[in-house]
Design a protein around this motif. Sequence first.
Motif, short mmCIF file in Angstrom:
data_model
loop_
_atom_site.label_atom_id
_atom_site.label_comp_id
_atom_site.label_asym_id
_atom_site.label_seq_id
_atom_site.Cartn_x
_atom_site.Cartn_y
_atom_site.Cartn_z
N ARG A 118 0.89 -1.32 0.06
CA ARG A 118 0.05 -0.06 -0.08
C ARG A 118 0.68 1.21 -0.14
O ARG A 118 1.72 1.56 0.76
CB ARG A 118 -0.94 -0.07 1.19
CG ARG A 118 -1.90 1.10 0.99
CD ARG A 118 -3.10 1.18 2.23
NE ARG A 118 -3.66 -0.32 2.01
CZ ARG A 118 -4.82 -0.71 2.79
NH1 ARG A 118 -4.95 0.10 3.87
NH2 ARG A 118 -5.37 -1.76 2.67
N GLU A 169 -1.87 -0.94 -3.85
CA GLU A 169 -3.18 -0.36 -3.45
C GLU A 169 -2.51 1.32 -2.98
O GLU A 169 -1.49 1.57 -2.50
CB GLU A 169 -3.33 -0.90 -2.13
CG GLU A 169 -3.94 -2.29 -2.26
CD GLU A 169 -4.55 -2.97 -1.05
OE1 GLU A 169 -5.13 -4.11 -0.93
OE2 GLU A 169 -4.24 -2.28 0.15
N SER A 236 -7.62 -4.41 3.80
CA SER A 236 -8.19 -4.17 2.48
C SER A 236 -9.48 -4.62 2.54
O SER A 236 -10.56 -4.17 2.14
CB SER A 236 -7.31 -5.03 1.50
OG SER A 236 -5.84 -4.57 1.36
#
Length: 352
Positions: A118, A169, A236
């Motif tokens: 991320r 992400e 997530s």
Amino acid sequence: MIENSKVLVTGGAGFIGSNLVDRLLAQNNQVVCLDNFSTGKLENLEKALKNPEFILIEGDIRNYDDCRKAVVGCTCVLHQAALGSVPRSIADPVTSTDVNIGGFVKMMFAAKDEGVGRFVYASSSSVYGDHSGLPKVEHQIGKALSPYAVTKYADELLAANFSAMYGIETVGLRYFNVFGPRQDPSGSYAAVVPKFINSIINHENLHVFGDGTFSRDFTYIENVLQAIQLAASTPSSIIKERQQAYYKRNQELRVPGISETIAEVFNTAVGQYTSIAELADTLKRILARFDHTLARVDVTYGPARPGDVPHSMASCEKSQAILGYKPTHTISQGLEETCNWHWQRAHLNVRQ
């Protein structure tokens, strides 16, 4: 909270970055800081440098090798490095674009190559441009009014594209006029809160661009630190579950063909507005508790600056619904703490 992880904070010697570094170290993380010290300060890392879990890399996000070196072994990247300030970008759009877009792409690509899950990055309320609606909601933006605003919107588009293309992400946080301890009050591009505080302490007149009615959603640093950690650590599966519920309630926000990979942007603010004239009065009142003569500091008004948005106030509905973000500090609470910090710092320097 982010705990027991190895985290990269770019721009970690800056105002937001250094506060973030200290918070992460206090939560038992190993923290890497990448900074070229163009605007960051080594003194902001004084506490961190004493911690064996802190790694300082003096480098530039425009150098891909520096980015790769910094991100090795990190579980997430908290990208705070940028050249801020609308006026600076108008005076020098070349450097602002080079850092804010070119450096952004290099850092994000390095994170992708390292397998980082991320990438959380700093966007800006300037993205809303000339859109006059209040409060500002993430899906409604206008025409950008400065090169800086263009760079931040370009970062959001690039992040969404990287998520779709490479599976990383990405979460962007649109900061609304962040203030707090360690924010530099000096220089041509200083933010209004520390600049006003510094001027008042030094018995200097406050100069307001415009007639004082322009307003901002001033956001204390503690709220921002909360949003960054939520953006980085919320699983997530939870984000996707909350996304579905949020977009089901707001079906007009659905974008056909949206990637299944997380690629979101959230406002980071309080959801209240304060005019510049009100800000000046509040700061004088708070600082007058230390020295009653400070209440008499004059305020002068002049032409508005090019690129300045008249009013800015955020809706935090999306960030609350998906990230669980809940601001802990109002502007009044934040200004109290910030004034105390600047006053103590100013008088410590005098004694030294």
